[in-house]
Structures are given as structure tokens and as C-alpha cells.
Design a protein around this motif. Structure first.
Motif, mmCIF file in Angstrom:
data_model
loop_
_atom_site.group_PDB
_atom_site.id
_atom_site.type_symbol
_atom_site.label_atom_id
_atom_site.label_comp_id
_atom_site.label_asym_id
_atom_site.label_seq_id
_atom_site.Cartn_x
_atom_site.Cartn_y
_atom_site.Cartn_z
ATOM 1 N N ARG A 218 35.550 11.591 44.821
ATOM 2 C CA ARG A 218 36.917 11.949 44.419
ATOM 3 C C ARG A 218 36.887 12.678 43.083
ATOM 4 N N LEU A 219 36.062 12.168 42.190
ATOM 5 C CA LEU A 219 35.979 12.779 40.866
ATOM 6 C C LEU A 219 35.502 14.228 40.986
ATOM 7 N N ALA A 220 34.472 14.430 41.816
ATOM 8 C CA ALA A 220 33.907 15.768 41.972
ATOM 9 C C ALA A 220 34.950 16.715 42.556
ATOM 10 N N ARG A 221 35.753 16.199 43.491
ATOM 11 C CA ARG A 221 36.790 17.038 44.086
ATOM 12 C C ARG A 221 37.796 17.476 43.017
ATOM 13 N N MET A 222 38.169 16.523 42.175
ATOM 14 C CA MET A 222 39.100 16.849 41.093
ATOM 15 C C MET A 222 38.498 17.912 40.181
ATOM 16 N N GLN A 223 37.229 17.725 39.858
ATOM 17 C CA GLN A 223 36.616 18.667 38.917
ATOM 18 C C GLN A 223 36.541 20.074 39.502
ATOM 19 N N ARG A 224 36.214 20.143 40.800
ATOM 20 C CA ARG A 224 36.166 21.462 41.438
ATOM 21 C C ARG A 224 37.526 22.143 41.373
ATOM 22 N N ARG A 225 38.556 21.371 41.683
ATOM 23 C CA ARG A 225 39.908 21.879 41.705
ATOM 24 C C ARG A 225 40.269 22.475 40.341
ATOM 25 N N TRP A 226 39.970 21.737 39.293
ATOM 26 C CA TRP A 226 40.375 22.214 37.978
ATOM 27 C C TRP A 226 39.456 23.291 37.435
ATOM 28 N N GLU A 227 38.194 23.286 37.856
ATOM 29 C CA GLU A 227 37.334 24.395 37.450
ATOM 30 C C GLU A 227 37.903 25.710 37.975
ATOM 31 N N MET A 228 38.401 25.649 39.197
ATOM 32 C CA MET A 228 39.025 26.846 39.766
ATOM 33 C C MET A 228 40.219 27.281 38.915
ATOM 34 N N VAL A 229 41.003 26.305 38.510
ATOM 35 C CA VAL A 229 42.198 26.624 37.710
ATOM 36 C C VAL A 229 41.799 27.278 36.386
ATOM 37 N N TRP A 230 40.861 26.656 35.681
ATOM 38 C CA TRP A 230 40.493 27.206 34.362
ATOM 39 C C TRP A 230 39.833 28.571 34.485
ATOM 40 N N ALA A 231 39.012 28.726 35.525
ATOM 41 C CA ALA A 231 38.358 30.026 35.699
ATOM 42 C C ALA A 231 39.398 31.100 35.975
ATOM 43 N N ALA A 232 40.353 30.770 36.829
ATOM 44 C CA ALA A 232 41.385 31.751 37.170
ATOM 45 C C ALA A 232 42.214 32.098 35.936
ATOM 46 N N LYS A 233 42.505 31.101 35.136
ATOM 47 C CA LYS A 233 43.324 31.323 33.946
ATOM 48 C C LYS A 233 42.589 32.266 32.992
ATOM 49 N N GLU A 234 41.286 31.996 32.834
ATOM 50 C CA GLU A 234 40.501 32.828 31.940
ATOM 51 C C GLU A 234 40.494 34.270 32.428
ATOM 52 N N HIS A 235 40.330 34.412 33.723
ATOM 53 C CA HIS A 235 40.317 35.754 34.297
ATOM 54 C C HIS A 235 41.622 36.490 34.003
ATOM 55 N N LEU A 236 42.746 35.780 34.192
ATOM 56 C CA LEU A 236 44.045 36.416 33.965
ATOM 57 C C LEU A 236 44.219 36.839 32.513
ATOM 58 N N GLU A 237 43.637 36.054 31.615
ATOM 59 C CA GLU A 237 43.795 36.388 30.204
ATOM 60 C C GLU A 237 42.937 37.584 29.798
ATOM 61 N N GLU A 238 41.905 37.841 30.585
ATOM 62 C CA GLU A 238 41.032 38.960 30.236
ATOM 63 C C GLU A 238 41.364 40.236 30.997
ATOM 64 N N ALA A 239 41.738 40.073 32.276
ATOM 65 C CA ALA A 239 41.974 41.253 33.107
ATOM 66 C C ALA A 239 43.240 41.970 32.648
ATOM 67 N N ALA A 240 43.074 43.240 32.287
ATOM 68 C CA ALA A 240 44.235 43.999 31.822
ATOM 69 C C ALA A 240 44.574 45.097 32.816
ATOM 70 N N VAL A 241 45.832 45.429 32.901
ATOM 71 C CA VAL A 241 46.220 46.581 33.710
ATOM 72 C C VAL A 241 46.952 47.557 32.807
ATOM 73 N N SER A 242 46.842 48.826 33.133
ATOM 74 C CA SER A 242 47.523 49.828 32.324
ATOM 75 C C SER A 242 48.759 50.309 33.091
ATOM 76 N N PRO A 243 49.684 50.921 32.389
ATOM 77 C CA PRO A 243 50.927 51.334 33.047
ATOM 78 C C PRO A 243 50.712 52.531 33.978
ATOM 79 N N ARG A 244 49.795 52.400 34.913
ATOM 80 C CA ARG A 244 49.601 53.454 35.904
ATOM 81 C C ARG A 244 50.787 53.488 36.853
#
Ligand SMILES: Cc1cc2nc3c(=O)[nH]c(=O)nc-3n(C[C@H](O)[C@H](O)[C@H](O)COP(=O)(O)OP(=O)(O)OC[C@H]3O[C@@H](n4cnc5c(N)ncnc54)[C@H](O)[C@@H]3O)c2cc1C
Ligand SMILES: Nc1nc2c(ncn2[C@@H]2O[C@H](COP(=O)(O)OP(=O)(O)OP(=O)(O)O)[C@@H](O)[C@H]2O)c(=O)[nH]1
Ligand SMILES: [Mg+2]
Lengths: 455, 611
Positions: free
Chosen positions: B449-475
């Protein structure tokens, strides 16, 4: 143990010569004072424990006061931290202004007895002195508490309480909907909430404007002279001022308009206001004058009620005594050079709390006693405390203002209720620092008294 | 033989306490008056809602049973506060009462190391070991005891001028008094039950369940089920007239009751009296698949039987309803403030724990989480481990218990989100992230159960980090996507996180702009973490400040009366509450900032003298 930040406070309020001391203690104390101190060399380059002469200037380069500053480096100081003391001699107003600058520079206003507490926690005082330290804290805080209570009796208290009530109402509506989503609570009218928040922001800003720079200290303690016609009010103003500013005649009703002048009593500015004599049955112009006198009296920090001792008390005297009851007031029985028809006891019986003085303005006696009484009334009872309380209040109001604005903005941006709650709650917490009330209990009371909730 | 832990009571507190202790390897005995009482819901058969829903999620993350039980036995499930932010969204379930109790009975009776017995406890003494005696003469010995007797202590039921004691436990109250414990009177009430076949539902609003994927438990998906609707009707002017006319016949108003009732759960008498001129909601809630009986939420009453009958006749749809059980008010003893410690052990009574309604709370969820914590801490005591104390910054459970310890109750205590300072951080959607590791360390959450929780939140933190770095320009194509979605175009390049922070943008749109596709429940978490980042950061700062004082522990048996400089009120309150930390002391009513300064100095002296 909470030790670590930099604190500041007035260590000694100005005495007779007007010299007062501000003490700053903590790791940033030298740096904070150095930014506003302009001497021959930077503060930090002076010798330890050497008085340095210079000017304190505000952010715009405006000089506030000439001062002597002294650095006492850790651990050879009272608190065993870096301590800077600023000795200034311009009286209360600059003292307060300098303290404000120090606080704006990053220091925090010290809690009651906090320097002593730090001295103890930092090992300056030994364990056996702990009891004494605790007594100091208690004593300081009791005095502070009394002052705070006194202050809250006035308009500030009323206005803050009203504000708190309105914000609590807003919060209760939002919270009730969050915790009881299935209940029949009419939907939050966001426009109305926004309006209330904006209104609250304006009211806080207004209060704050009154505080800025300490109205009482900059403008002087508002001291309004009232009395029947011809009792010697204008004479009193002239005498205290030392020049003939107001017209004095033996004709009752000479003064028609309000006259204001500022005098210094032991470095504390006192704003004297002479008014038209109060009496009934007058023509239009006179009635207007009397009306203005009444308004002035209502706004006074201190009332000087003048009574003519050479005649018996008249109905207007009784009325005026009634109005002065429960306010800061001093009663003067004037014309002590003439045969007396009014006994001090008659007045005392009516106004037991106000100091009572017999004077003769004509012969000039009783004046020193009067100045001392005025000083005691407004200054002696702890203008230092009032000032500190004011500063605390101003800080709390600033916090509240920022939070209310944040809430209004969140509302504008369409953020959801629980986020708006964050700022409204913060505003209430800030106002609670003034009134000494916490949010939680009151919030639940408000929720359950407003709405019929629960199944 | 000597048990490690004896649990008195088989309600929600008792069940969780007994399960936790036995799952942690303690030889445990659970005593209940009757088997039928196990996991009983004497009031409306529903779980969750704001505040309470968060409690159940936290309980699940710590390894409790309630969440799994309701996920299996629900008749209806809804997500409340959907229109508001994620911090206050809350699940609410209607339980099939019989099924709920049946499953819980099965769980406790099949639990290794847990013995379940019928028996009414009449005496409790010793300590430790504690001796427990029952009415039928049995005598048990336990290292720890958890008292979880709910509303049973010196209970008295009121209805009109009827007054009777249910199968009570006045003997146990006497025993507690002999142990030096003090109690206060509280009250609550319940509504009539009626035969659902005599209701005219056509006059009511239907409230169907929702098809949800996530239940209370973090353990996999919510089983799909046939759901039963609830119904909503309203009181009328005739109801109000009837109630007001008979007000003096209600026990509550006739002066028969001295106990204080909860404001959030007012009787119909109080509603009509205090909020006259307003119609009130009445919810019809099913009690189970196997029974025609339904519960009428909203008309809790202590009026006489005949008035209860007349009362229903004034409500649309209930004109002909046949009452199968009448409503009543109940008064009972609960523990007086100042005796309970943060571990739920009574101060100075080694191994004697209290949990549930007996502590002054009301509600199944409130009871269950206390049972769980008491069970964990009893086990910790037996094994010589550190007790588990959750902070106000960590869990709703922490807030609840801290409130019980620091606040003098004047009504039964119910969890409300408004009581929680760090509400945005303590969400139901992140209870696993906050607490599962604690549950694992304690031994109630397995590695999987613990491992499942950790996987779930690793996905969340990784996605959050990606969103904070990925930039789009006003194309142009970016602007078109944004405008088409009804939000304003970009003025300058922006990160995906910045775009997601806009009120009118959801994760779906972010995917169109180049964000990674995510499973919906992960996307929801990412959205929360990104959208509220500013507020969350603010809360984090506040939490740091909060923790400074929480970390300064006070001596356990400090003589507050001898500390000079404390105000009289502070001395009295502190001597009673005996807070654990300076932070807790500050929350006790009557302790001022100056008192806090004095305490700090005194604490310093205390430490200095010791070293
Ligand atoms: C009439 C009524 C109305 C309520 N209304 C509401 C409401 O509107 N909203 C709400 O949120 N909550 C309500 N509640 C509260 C909710 O039911 C309780 O808070 C919750 O069930 C308490 O759980 P517990 O485990 O503490 O105790 P309970 O569920 O009461 O369990 C007590 C257990 O202790 C056992 N027991 C008692 N005495 C002894 C003894 N001497 N020896 C052995 N075993 C003993 C009993 O057999 C039982 O198993 C109501 C409760 C009642 C009774
Ligand atoms: N004998 C005596 N006369 C005084 C004294 N003080 C003031 N007077 C006289 O009283 C008269 C009135 O003085 P004002 O100062 O004008 O009185 P006022 O109260 O301002 O009067 P209005 O402006 O008319 O209300 C003048 O003639 C003063 O000289 C005093 O102490 N003794
Ligand atoms: Mg005049």
C-alpha cells in the motif's frame, strides 16, 4: 527559544529635557540603524560603546532629529546581543518617527519585558534572577494591558469592533456553506461580499491614516477649552501661549470662532483650542459658535473646563460638567483673586474624577500646577505606552488591510470560497491583535446564530 | 490470563481501537453489551461530509477499517462541495446499516489476536494491570484499557414526559468516579424512523447518488453498486404552529434536560423556536436494502409520541407516514475537560485510555479516529514505543484531539473544516501523502500500500515540476487553443504552470498545450498543487511558525501555581490542562502572550537547573 530576531522599543520616554532613548537588540540591530543614521562615519565603524553624533533621516532623506547613537556589541550588552541605542532630544514626535523607521527597517516591536527576558535567556542574568524577570514581564504587561483597555474604550475600539463584526459576518457566511453544503443557505451574493470587503478596506485605510505618524504626537494632544462666556477661556489660551492670540474683553460672547494653537509642555506638543462660551437663547451667529464649541469638545483628547469662581454655578456649568464626566478633563476654577461664590467641593461632588485647580489668570498663579496637571493627564499616564500601543495597532491594521484587499482581489478573480476565507480569517486575526479576541470561538457562534444548521 | 489491551465498547471507537491494537500484535479483548451493538449507527445512517470525510480518509491512511467498510456497504455515494475547491470537497455516503454492521462484525471476529465477548462492564479498577468486571461475573485483567462506551454512561432518554434509562452503565460511571474521574452532562437527540412504504415520494425532491470512481479508502477503486436515492421535503407553517404550540411538552423545553446539546444538530423544537418563519429541510434517508424503514434527518425531537405523529402529518409526503421508532433526546455523561492527554490516555492513569463519544465528541467518524489513535497508543504502551500524537498541522485528527485537550467543551464536539487552521494543506485528497508513512511505520499499512501511495505521488510531483519548467510562447496555434477554450491569449511566454493557475483553465487544456496526459485522479491532484501553490506556500510558512512553539516541550508535572508572574487564570487553566508544549499552552483559553513569556523564562530556568 524565539530569540533570534531583532527587537526595538522606547527604553526611556522623554523626560523634562525631552531626551528619550530607543533601544534595538538582535543580530540586525546595527545594520538597521546604520541605514537611517548619518554621522561622520558609518555606525558600524565607530568604536564599541562610543557615542556617535549624527542625524536620523527617513527614506526621502528628510532629517528627523539630531541624535547620539551608541553600539554595544554582543556579548557585552544588556541582552548579550548586538544592541544599538539612539538618544534623541526632539520629544515624543521624532522619537516615535525614529522607532517607526527602525521597525520599517526590519525590527519587531518588543513584547512587554522582552529585553529583560532576552537578557535572561541569553545567560546574562543568572537562574536565580528568573523570578525577578517574570515579575518584570508581568508588570510591563499589566500596564500595557491597562493602556490597551483604556484605548479600546474610545473610538478606535468601537470602529475596530464594528469592522470585526462585519468581517466575521462575511466569514461566517462563507464557512457555513463550506461545512454545511446540504443546508438551505441562500447562495453567497458575491457582489455584496465584494462590496463589504471593499468598504472594510476603506474603513481600515481611514483608521490607519489617523495613526500614521501618530496624529496626537504630530498635531499635539487635542486640548479643548470650554466654559460659559466670560469665564476667562481666551485669557487662558493667551497665558499658556505667552502672547495675545485671542481677543479678551469683559463682554460675554467675545469669542465667536474656534482658535487653535500648539504649545510644548516638556517636549510634548499640546494643541490648545479656544471656543465660544456656551450659553442658551442666542442669535443665529452665536448659536453657530456654540454648536462649533460642542463639536470641538466632542473631538477633544482632553477637556479644560473653565468655571468663573466669582459667581455661583449656573445651569450651563452643570451641563458642561455633565458632558465632561467620563472624559479626560481638568476643571479650572478661575478668578481666584475675586471673592469666591463657587466652592470647589460643589464641583468635586459632580466631577469626582477630574483634577480640580484654583487659578487666577489675572494674577498669574496656579499656572505651573496647571501645566503639570496637563502633562500628567496626557503624558504622565504613559504616552510612551500609548505610542507603543499605537504602533502595534497600526501594524495590525496594516496587516488587516493587506488581507482584506487580498480577499477582495481573490473574489474578483473568481477564486473559490475557501481561498477567500484564508484572507478574511487573516484580517480577523490581525484585528484580534488590537481587541485581544481570537477568531475561532466567535466564528462558530456567528455561524450558528445566523443560520439554522444541522439535521 | 492478562490481556495487553481490553476495549470496553464495540461502537465505532471500540471497533477501531480493538482492530488497531490486535493488528499491532497485542492480545486484545473487546467487550460489548450486545453483539448487535457492534458498529451501530444510532442516528442517521450516513458517513462523511465536510470535516468528517477528511477524518475517514485520514483513518484509512493510518490503517483503520471504517473507510473500507463503508466502501463495501454503501447505498449511496455523493461528492459534496463539488463547486468549491478541493480542500473542502467531501464524500458523503449512505450506509446499508445492516450490511455495514455485518461486515464490521465479521472483520472484528475474524481478526487474529482479537477476542470479542458480550458483557456489560460494571467495574474497573486497579491499574496497571487494570481489572475489568462484568455483570455476569466475569473478571478480566489488562495492561491497558480503552473505555469507548459512547453515550451509555448514566444515559437517560427523554420524550415528552417519558423518561427511561436504556441498557445503561451507571455502575461503570460509579467505577470511574472511584478512580477520581470527573464527568459532565451532555445531550443529543434523534429523529423518528418511519415505514418507507407509507411515504408519498411524489411530493418530494429526489436526490440520487453519483457514479464515483474513488471512495473513502485509498485501497483501489470504489466498487460500483446499485444506489438508493434520498428524498428531500420541507416543513410547513402548520409544522411550526404545532411545534410552537407544544413547545413546553418537549423535554428540552420543559426543563427536564440539563445537558447541553450540539448547536450544529438542533432539534426541530429549537429550529422552530429560534428561527421562526422559515421552512426547514427534512431528508428521507434509507436505512438499508433489507428494511423498509427510513430515517428522517432534520426532525430530531423530544416531543411526546402523539405530537410526533401529528408533526409528520404537516409535512408534504409524510401525511400518512407510520412511525416505527419515535425520536428522543438522550442525556449522558462525558469526560470533563482537563483529564485527557494528547495520547488519549487519562493523565496520571497509566494505561487507561478513553475514546469516542465518552470524550465529548459526537459522530461516528470522530469516534472512529479516536478509537484508532487510542488503539495505536495502547499498543505503543504495551510495546514500550513512542506514542503517536498528530499535530494540528498534520491532520484533522490532530486538530480534533488537540481541541479535546485544550478547549473546555460546552457542547458535543463535531469536526468542522472551520476548526482547521491549515485547511488547504490538510485535504482529503492528500491524506495518504500526509499519513500513510506514519501508518506504515506503526505497522498498520503494508509495504505494498505504501509503495502504491509513493508511486501515485511521485507522478504528481514529477508532473508538477514539468509544468513549472515547460514554457510556451504566444504562437498563433497556442493563442487559438486558449481563445477557443474561452480564456485570454498569452501576452508573453508563460510556463504551463502559470497557465494552469488561471481560474478558467483545467488540466485538459494543458494537455492540448503540450502537458503530459495523466490519469484523471493524478491530473486532479496536480491541478490542486499547482493552482493553489501560492496559498499553500503561505500556509507552509504559517506551519513553520506554528511548529517552533510546538517543539518546546513542557515538563509533565510542572507546578504552575508556583510560577510567579503567571496570571491567576493561567495558573488554574494550565494546572488542569497540563499542556505538552508551549504551543499547546498558548491555545488554552485564558493564557495570554505575557503568560507565554513568563512560561518561556520559567522553562529556561527549569532546564538550567537540571543541567
Ligand atoms: C440518540 C443519538 C443520537 C445521535 N445523533 C447524532 C447526530 O445527529 N449526529 C452525529 O454526528 N452523531 C450523533 N450521535 C452520535 C454517534 O452515534 C456517536 O458519536 C458514535 O456512534 C459514538 O461512537 P462510540 O464508539 O463512541 O460509541 P457507541 O457507538 O455509542 O458505542 C458504545 C459501545 O459501548 C458498549 N458499551 C457501553 N457500555 C458498556 C459497558 N458497561 N460494558 C460493555 N460495553 C459497553 C455498547 O454496547 C456499544 O458497543 C448520536 C448518538 C445517539 C445515541
Ligand atoms: N478678576 C479676574 N478677571 C479675569 C480673570 N481671568 C479673566 N478675567 C477677565 O474676564 C473677562 C473675560 O475674559 P475672556 O478670556 O475674554 O473670557 P472668555 O471665556 O474667553 O469669554 P467669551 O469669549 O466671551 O466666551 C476679561 O475681562 C478678563 O480680563 C481672573 O483670573 N481674574
Ligand atoms: Mg473668549
Amino acid at each position: 527559544m524565539g530569540v533570534g530576531d531583532t527587537i526595538a522599543a522606547v527604553a526611556t520616554p522623554p523626560g523634562e529635557g525631552g531626551i528619550g532613548i530607543i533601544r534595538v537588540s538582535g543580530p540586525d540591530s546595527i545594520q538597521i540603524v546604520e541605514r537611517i543614521f548619518h554621522g561622520k562615519k558609518p555606525l558600524s565603524q565607530g568604536r564599541n560603546r562610543e557615542m556617535q553624533y549624527g542625524l536620523i533621516k527617513d527614506g526621502e532623506g528628510q532629517a528627523i532629529d539630531e541624535v547620539l547613537a551608541v553600539v554595544m556589541g554582543a556579548p557585552r550588552s544588556y541582552t548579550r546581543e548586538d544592541v544599538v541605542e539612539i538618544h534623541c532630544h526632539g520629544g515624543m514626535a521624532p522619537l516615535r518617527r525614529i522607532l517607526e523607521l527602525v521597525l520599517a527597517g526590519g525590527a519587531r516591536l518588543a513584547e512587554p519585558g522582552e529585553f529583560t527576558k532576552r537578557a535572561f535567556l541569553n545567560g546574562r542574568l543568572d537562574l536565580s534572577q528568573a523570578e525577578a524577570v517574570m515579575d518584570v514581564i508581568r508588570a510591563h504587561s499589566d500596564r500595557g494591558l491597562q493602556l490597551a483597555i483604556d484605548q479600546l474604550r474610545g473610538t478606535l475600539g468601537r470602529r475596530v469592533t464594528a469592522l470585526r463584526g462585519d468581517l466575521l459576518g462575511v466569514l461566517a457566511e462563507l464557512e457555513a456553506r463550506l461545512d454545511f453544503p446540504e443546508e438551505d443557505i441562500p447562495l453567497a451574493d458575491r457582489e455584496r461580499t465584494a462590496r463589504i470587503l471593499k468598504e472594510c478596506a476603506a474603513r481600515i485605510a481611514d483608521l490607519l491614516a489617523g495613526f500614521k505618524g501618530g496624529r496626537a504626537l504630530r498635531e499635539g494632544v487635542r486640548t479643548v477649552i470650554v466654559g460659559r462666556p466670560n469665564v476667562g477661556k481666551s485669557t487662558l489660551l493667551n497665558t499658556l501661549l505667552g502672547e495675545d492670540r485671542a481677543i479678551v474683553t469683559s463682554i460675554p460672547g467675545t469669542t465667536r470662532d474656534v482658535i487653535e494653537e500648539v504649545i510644548l509642555i516638556a517636549g510634548v506638543p499640546v494643541r490648545l483650542v479656544d471656543t465660544a462660551g456656551i450659553r442658551q437663547g442666542l442669535d443665529e451667529a452665536e448659536r453657530l459658535g456654540v454648536e462649533r464649541s460642542r463639536q470641538q469638545a466632542a473631538r477633544a483628547d482632553l477637556i479644560l473646563l473653565v468655571i468663573d469662581g466669582s459667581v455661583p454655578l449656573e445651569e450651563e456649568d452643570w451641563l458642561l460638567m455633565g458632558e465632561a464626566a467620563g472624559r479626560e478633563a481638568i476643571v479650572l476654577i478661575n478668578k481666584g483673586d475675586l471673592p469666591q461664590r463657587t466652592l470647589p467641593e460643589d464641583v468635586k461632588a459632580h466631577l469626582p474624577c477630574a483634577p480640580l485647580l484654583k487659578v487666577s489668570l489675572k494674577e498669574g498663579w496656579g499656572l505651573d500646577e496647571l501645566k503639570k496637571t496637563i502633562y500628567d493627564q496626557v503624558v504622565g499616564q504613559g504616552l510612551e505606552g500609548v505610542m507603543v500601543a499605537n504602533l502595534r495597532h497600526a501594524k495590525a491594521l496594516e496587516e488587516a488591510l493587506a488581507a482584506v484587499k487580498g480577499a477582495a482581489e481573490a473574489l474578483d478573480r473568481g477564486l473559490s470560497d475557501e481561498l477567500i476565507c484564508v484572507d478574511v480569517r487573516a484580517a480577523l486575526t490581525a484585528l484580534g491583535k488590537i481587541t485581544g479576541e481570537s477568531v475561532d470561538g466567535d466564528l462558530l457562534d456567528e455561524i450558528f446564530s445566523r443560520f439554522c444548521l444541522g439535521k | 490470563m492478562v490481556y495487553d489491551v481490553i476495549v470496553i465498547g464495540g461502537g465505532h471507537a471500540g471497533c477501531e481501537g480493538a482492530l488497531a491494537a490486535s493488528r499491532l500484535g497485542c492480545r486484545t479483548l473487546m467487550l460489548t453489551i450486545k453483539y448487535e451493538d457492534i458498529a451501530l449507527m444510532p442516528c442517521n445512517p450516513s458517513l462523511g461530509g465536510p470535516g468528517k470525510g477528511q477524518l475517514i480518509r485520514e483513518l484509512d491512511a493510518l490503517g483503520g477499517e471504517m473507510a473500507r467498510n463503508i466502501d463495501q456497504e454503501y447505498m449511496q455515494m455523493r461528492l459534496l462541495n463539488r463547486g468549491k475547491g478541493p480542500a473542502v470537497r467531501a464524500l458523503r455516503a449512505q450506509a446499508d446499516l445492516a450490511g455495514y454492521q455485518r461486515r464490521m462484525r465479521r472483520v472484528v471476529r475474524s481478526q487474529a489476536d482479537l477476542e470479542v465477548a458480550e458483557g456489560k462492564v460494571t467495574d474497573l479498577y486497579g491499574g496497571p494491570p487494570w481489572i475489568v468486571e462484568t455483570a455476569d461475573g466475569a473478571r478480566y485483567e489488562g495492561r491497558c484499557v480503552i473505555v469507548a462506551t459512547g453515550t451509555h454512561l448514566r444515559a437517560e432518554i427523554h420524550r415528552g414526559d417519558e423518561r427511561f434509562a436504556p441498557e445503561g452503565s451507571s455502575d461503570l460511571t460509579t467505577a470511574l468516579e472511584r478512580l477520581g474521574l470527573r464527568t459532565i452532562r451532555l445531550k443529543t437527540g434523534t429523529s423518528p424512523r418511519v415505514d418507507g412504504r407509507t411515504i408519498d415520494y411524489s411530493k418530494m425532491q429526489i436526490q440520487p447518488g453519483e457514479d464515483l470512481r474513488e471512495g473513502f479508502s485509498f485501497d483501489g477503486e470504489l466498487p460500483r453498486k446499485r444506489q438508493a436515492p434520498c428524498y428531500l421535503t420541507y416543513t410547513t407553517e402548520a409544522t411550526e404552529a404545532l411545534v410552537l404550540e407544544n413547545l413546553n411538552r418537549a423535554s428540552l423545553f420543559s426543563g427536564a434536560i440539563v445537558g447541553v446539546g450540539p448547536r450544529y444538530c438542533p432539534s426541530i423544537e429549537i429550529k422552530m423556536h429560534r428561527f421562526a418563519g422559515r421552512r426547514q429541510q427534512v431528508f428521507i434517508e434509507p436505512l438499508g436494502w433489507q428494511t423498509p424503514t427510513v430515517y428522517l434527518a432534520g426532525v430530531s425531537t423530544s416531543l411526546p409520541r402523539e405530537i410526533q405523529e401529528k408533526l409528520l402529518a404537516t409535512i408534504p409526503g409524510l401525511e400518512k407516514a407510520r412511525i416505527t421508532a419515535f425520536g428522543y433526546a438522550i442525556e449522558y455523561d462525558s469526560l470533563e475537560w482537563g483529564q485527557l492527554g494528547s495520547t488519549l490516555q487519562i493523565k496520571d492513569r497509566d494505561g487507561l485510555f478513553f475514546a469516542g463519544q465518552i470524550n465529548g465528541t459526537s459522530g461516528y467518524e470522530e469516534a472512529a479516529v479516536q478509537g484508532l489513535i487510542a488503539g495505536i497508543n495502547a499498543a505503543a504502551k504495551v510495546k514500550g514505543e513512542e506514542p503517536l500524537i498528530l499535530g494540528r498541522d498534520e491532520a484533522y485528527i490532530g486538530v480534533l484531539i488537540d481541541d479535546l485537550v485544550t478547549k473546555e467543551l460546552d457542547e458535543p464536539y463535531r469536526m468542522l473544516t472551520a476548526r482547521v487552521e491549515y485547511r488547504l494543506s490538510l485535504r482529503q485528497d492528500n491524506a495518504d501523502w500526509r499519513l500513510m508513512e506514519v501508518g506504515h511505520r506503526r505497522g498498520l499499512i503494508d509495504g505494498e500500500r505504501l509503495a502504491r501511495m509513493q508511486r501515485r505521488w511521485e507522478m504528481v510531483w514529477a508532473a508538477k515540476e514539468h509544468l513549472e519548467e515547460a514554457a510556451v510562447s504566444p504562437r498563433q496555434e497556442v493563442q487559438e487553443i486558449l481563445t477557443a477554450a474561452g480564456t485570454s491569449p498569452l501576452a508573453e511566454p508563460a510556463t504551463l504552470a502559470e497557465i494552469l493557475r488561471r481560474q478558467d483553465v483545467d488540466y485538459g487544456l494543458i494537455v492540448k498545450l503540450g502537458g503530459r496526459p495523466l490519469p484523471p485522479e493524478i491530473a486532479a491532484l496536480v491541478e490542486v498543487e499547482v493552482k493553489y501553490a501560492g496559498y499553500l506556500a503561505k500556509e507552509k510558512k504559517a506551519v513553520e511558525r506554528f511548529r517552533r512553539l510546538e517543539g518546546m516541550m513542557l515538563p509533565e508535572n510542572w507546578d504552575y501555581a508556583s510560577i510567579t508572574g503567571l496570571s491567576q487564570e493561567a495558573k488554574e487553566k494550565l494546572s488542569r490542562a497540563r499542556p505538552r508544549s508551549l504551543g499547546q499552552a498558548a491555545r488554552i483559553g485564558g493564557v495570554s502572550p505575557a503568560d507565554m513569556s513568563v512560561l518561556m523564562v520559567a522553562l529556561h530556568r527549569e532546564r538550567g537547573m537540571k543541567s
